[in-house]
Design a protein around this motif. Structure first.
Motif, PDB file in Angstrom:
ATOM      1  N   SER A 172      -4.760 -56.874 -18.467  1.00  6.52           N
ATOM      2  CA  SER A 172      -5.503 -56.344 -19.620  1.00  6.52           C
ATOM      3  C   SER A 172      -6.798 -55.632 -19.236  1.00  6.52           C
ATOM      4  N   ALA A 173      -7.328 -55.915 -18.052  1.00  7.23           N
ATOM      5  CA  ALA A 173      -8.579 -55.277 -17.643  1.00  7.23           C
ATOM      6  C   ALA A 173      -8.335 -54.035 -16.790  1.00  7.23           C
ATOM      7  N   ILE A 174      -7.066 -53.616 -16.647  1.00  6.72           N
ATOM      8  CA  ILE A 174      -6.769 -52.463 -15.786  1.00  6.72           C
ATOM      9  C   ILE A 174      -5.689 -51.541 -16.384  1.00  6.72           C
ATOM     10  N   GLY A 201     -11.230 -47.296 -25.963  1.00  6.70           N
ATOM     11  CA  GLY A 201     -12.601 -47.125 -25.477  1.00  6.70           C
ATOM     12  C   GLY A 201     -12.711 -46.668 -24.031  1.00  6.70           C
ATOM     13  N   GLU A 202     -11.591 -46.630 -23.294  1.00  7.72           N
ATOM     14  CA  GLU A 202     -11.624 -46.105 -21.929  1.00  7.72           C
ATOM     15  C   GLU A 202     -11.243 -44.627 -22.018  1.00  7.72           C
ATOM     16  N   LEU A 203     -12.032 -43.773 -21.345  1.00  2.00           N
ATOM     17  CA  LEU A 203     -11.873 -42.329 -21.520  1.00  2.00           C
ATOM     18  C   LEU A 203     -11.717 -41.573 -20.208  1.00  2.00           C
ATOM     19  N   THR A 245     -16.397 -49.078 -20.229  1.00  2.00           N
ATOM     20  CA  THR A 245     -17.514 -50.001 -20.444  1.00  2.00           C
ATOM     21  C   THR A 245     -16.978 -51.385 -20.789  1.00  2.00           C
ATOM     22  N   SER A 246     -17.484 -52.395 -20.073  1.00  2.73           N
ATOM     23  CA  SER A 246     -17.212 -53.786 -20.452  1.00  2.73           C
ATOM     24  C   SER A 246     -18.467 -54.296 -21.131  1.00  2.73           C
ATOM     25  N   GLY A 247     -18.300 -54.984 -22.227  1.00  2.00           N
ATOM     26  CA  GLY A 247     -19.506 -55.462 -22.909  1.00  2.00           C
ATOM     27  C   GLY A 247     -19.318 -56.851 -23.469  1.00  2.00           C
ATOM     28  N   ALA A 289     -12.213 -47.061 -13.131  1.00  2.28           N
ATOM     29  CA  ALA A 289     -13.363 -47.260 -14.023  1.00  2.28           C
ATOM     30  C   ALA A 289     -13.150 -48.539 -14.822  1.00  2.28           C
ATOM     31  N   ASP A 290     -11.948 -48.695 -15.367  1.00  2.00           N
ATOM     32  CA  ASP A 290     -11.597 -49.860 -16.185  1.00  2.00           C
ATOM     33  C   ASP A 290     -11.726 -51.156 -15.383  1.00  2.00           C
ATOM     34  N   ALA A 291     -11.064 -51.208 -14.242  1.00  2.00           N
ATOM     35  CA  ALA A 291     -11.035 -52.447 -13.455  1.00  2.00           C
ATOM     36  C   ALA A 291     -12.410 -52.781 -12.864  1.00  2.00           C
ATOM     37  N   TRP A 292     -13.110 -51.760 -12.360  1.00  3.25           N
ATOM     38  CA  TRP A 292     -14.442 -52.027 -11.792  1.00  3.25           C
ATOM     39  C   TRP A 292     -15.404 -52.524 -12.852  1.00  3.25           C
ATOM     40  N   SER A 293     -15.303 -52.038 -14.083  1.00  5.05           N
ATOM     41  CA  SER A 293     -16.265 -52.489 -15.103  1.00  5.05           C
ATOM     42  C   SER A 293     -16.102 -53.992 -15.346  1.00  5.05           C
ATOM     43  N   THR A 294     -14.892 -54.485 -15.314  1.00 10.81           N
ATOM     44  CA  THR A 294     -14.680 -55.936 -15.436  1.00 10.81           C
ATOM     45  C   THR A 294     -15.163 -56.663 -14.179  1.00 10.81           C
ATOM     46  N   ALA A 295     -14.820 -56.132 -12.999  1.00  7.42           N
ATOM     47  CA  ALA A 295     -15.221 -56.772 -11.733  1.00  7.42           C
ATOM     48  C   ALA A 295     -16.738 -56.931 -11.674  1.00  7.42           C
TER      49      ALA A 295
HETATM   50 MG    MG Z   1     -11.863 -52.845 -18.960  1.00  6.84          MG
END
Ligand code: MG
Ligand code: ADP
Length: 339
Positions: A172-174, A201-203, A245-247, A289-295
């Protein structure tokens, strides 16, 4: 003043005269998607929608944890020792996820599915269900036992993965980032070079808008209590660039006075609680971008900045300080984009 982030080079053809912004939207992966592109008229909408939906459907069929028949869920349910050749997209995302798990020393962990479910962020029971209660320490310890990604045998060459027993993959985070990359690539194959693709939200932006400007996107700023300064607005030119962005302020729940965000620290089994309001990552590929924001969210500001610097990642950290104000930290790669 607004901070403006622009890639070092703006290059390539400008959309032809007469092109206008075309737009399609829909729902997939438990969220919404939106695609903008430059075209003369709406003549190709059906064809473009079909192409977008085919890519999103493929990601769902292979990687959804909501669909018991997905390739991922079938792998998760397989008995210990089962060896499976994974379909191409799933294998590609798994390879990336395992790489990042190693690189982040388990802050990002694609094998954290049991924990995700335990904390109510999987399909069922959901944290939103009436009567849902967070797990106790014993349950967390039990779930942690099955989250070692290194126990999963995976051969990228043959795409064969072996289920060690009880290991639950959760992408789910990638997967949303990968879906964005796939949609953009497919549109490119259809000759659509100027496009902005968004899933949940991921662009990712490619080429330019019909007016010759890049696809500008404003980063969402975390809410701040009254009496505190709002963080600086940030605007990004998504020209061959993705942002994720992870928030902690979205999809979090309050329990016994604690905010429990949906980013979990797989090393402790607990939801992250070190005060990061958000982490935004810019990268050429949305998957990263997606995976690194969670990491980086899980790593926390100090360790996260060090990790991002070590890998040249452009990241913006927004920290909620004990007094309630928000402070920002940019990595050097992000500073360069800010000019
Ligand atoms: Mg994410
Ligand atoms: P965000 O937009 O906040 O990054 P995402 O939807 O991209 O949120 O990712 C959050 C989801 O990732 C969670 O619901 C969970 O399924 C999964 N997840 C949570 N913690 C981790 C982690 N440490 N490593 C990998 N996946 C995680």
């Amino acid at each position: 003043m607004t901070r403006v982030l622009v890639p070092e080079q703006i290059a390539g053809a400008v959309p032809w005269l007469g092109a206008r912004v075309q737009r399609l939207r829909g729902e997939s992966m438990g969220t919404t998607w939106q695609v903008l592109w430059a075209d003369g008229d709406a003549a190709r909408h059906d064809e473009v929608r079909a192409a977008i939906e085919a890519e999103l459907d493929l990601v769902v069929a292979q990687m959804s944890t909501w669909l018991p028949t997905s390739d991922l869920e079938r792998f998760n349910a397989a008995p210990a020792g089962t060896r499976r050749a994974l379909p191409e997209a799933l294998a590609e995302v798994l390879a990336a996820a395992l790489w990042l798990a190693d690189a982040s020393s388990g802050a990002f962990n694609p094998a954290a599915g049991a924990l995700v479910n335990l904390w109510g962020f999987g399909p069922a029971p959901r944290y939103t269900d009436p009567g849902f209660a967070p797990p106790d320490a014993a349950a967390v310890q039990a779930a942690l036992a099955g989250t070692d990604w290194r126990a999963l045998r995976f051969d990228a060459a043959t795409r064969e993965a072996t289920q060690p027993g009880g290991l639950r993959l959760d992408f789910s985070a990638i997967a949303k980032g990968h879906a964005v990359d796939r949609v953009a690539r497919r549109l490119g194959e259809l000759g659509i070079a100027h496009t902005l693709v968004e899933v949940g939200g991921e662009l990712l932006g490619q080429g330019l808008r019909p007016d010759g400007m890049p696809w500008w996107v404003d980063l969402e700023t975390p809410p701040v209590g009254s009496g505190h300064a709002r963080p600086r607005a940030t605007r990004v030119a998504l020209h061959g660039l993705s942002v994720a962005t992870s928030g902690d302020y979205r999809r979090a729940y309050l329990h016994g006075g604690w905010r429990l965000p949906h980013s979990l620290d797989p090393r402790t089994g607990q939801p992250v609680a070190h005060g990061l309001a958000s982490v935004s990552v810019l990268h050429a590929e949305c998957l990263w971008a997606d995976a690194w924001s969670t990491a980086l969210t899980v790593a926390g500001r100090e360790a996260g900045v060090a990790l991002a610097e070590a890998h040249g990642i452009a990241a913006l950290f927004v920290q909620r300080e004990p007094d309630g104000c928000l402070t920002e930290t940019l990595t050097s790669a992000m500073e360069r984009l800010a000019g």
